[in-house]
Design a protein around this motif. Structure first.
Motif, short mmCIF file in Angstrom:
data_model
loop_
_atom_site.label_atom_id
_atom_site.label_comp_id
_atom_site.label_asym_id
_atom_site.label_seq_id
_atom_site.Cartn_x
_atom_site.Cartn_y
_atom_site.Cartn_z
N CYS A 4 0.82 -1.20 0.00
CA CYS A 4 0.00 0.00 0.00
C CYS A 4 0.86 1.25 0.00
O CYS A 4 0.56 2.22 -0.70
N SER A 5 1.93 1.25 0.77
CA SER A 5 2.79 2.42 0.80
C SER A 5 3.52 2.59 -0.52
O SER A 5 3.81 3.71 -0.93
N GLU A 6 3.81 1.50 -1.24
CA GLU A 6 4.42 1.60 -2.57
C GLU A 6 3.50 2.34 -3.54
O GLU A 6 3.97 3.00 -4.45
N LEU A 7 2.19 2.21 -3.33
CA LEU A 7 1.22 2.88 -4.18
C LEU A 7 0.89 4.29 -3.70
O LEU A 7 0.14 5.00 -4.34
N MET A 26 -4.31 -2.79 -8.26
CA MET A 26 -3.57 -1.55 -8.51
C MET A 26 -2.09 -1.82 -8.69
O MET A 26 -1.43 -1.19 -9.53
N LEU A 27 -1.54 -2.77 -7.92
CA LEU A 27 -0.13 -3.13 -8.08
C LEU A 27 0.14 -3.75 -9.45
O LEU A 27 1.14 -3.44 -10.08
N ILE A 28 -0.76 -4.59 -9.91
CA ILE A 28 -0.60 -5.21 -11.22
C ILE A 28 -0.64 -4.14 -12.31
O ILE A 28 0.20 -4.14 -13.23
N GLU A 29 -1.58 -3.22 -12.20
CA GLU A 29 -1.67 -2.15 -13.19
C GLU A 29 -0.43 -1.27 -13.17
O GLU A 29 0.06 -0.83 -14.20
N LYS A 30 0.09 -1.01 -11.99
CA LYS A 30 1.32 -0.21 -11.87
C LYS A 30 2.47 -0.92 -12.57
O LYS A 30 3.27 -0.30 -13.26
N GLY A 31 2.55 -2.24 -12.41
CA GLY A 31 3.60 -3.01 -13.06
C GLY A 31 3.47 -3.02 -14.57
O GLY A 31 4.46 -3.08 -15.30
#
Length: 49
Positions: A4-7, A26-31
């Motif tokens: 969460c903090s990475e986002l 959201m993490l997958i989309e960021k990647g």
């Protein structure tokens, strides 16, 4: 909480608004933001589909 903090999400955002599934999405989309795709569909491609 590390993910969460990475986002850039705060603890309050996560605990009150988001499920873990939403955070993982959201993490997958960021990647995928930096992924290079070989082709991009045009309007003609969509019309043929």
């Amino acid at each position: 909480m590390l993910r969460c903090s990475e986002l850039g999400l705060t603890q309050d955002d996560v605990l009150m608004s988001y499920t873990m599934g939403m955070v993982y999405d959201m993490l997958i989309e960021k990647g995928n933001d930096h992924e290079k795709y070989p082709t991009i569909a045009t309007q003609d491609d969509f019309d043929r589909f």
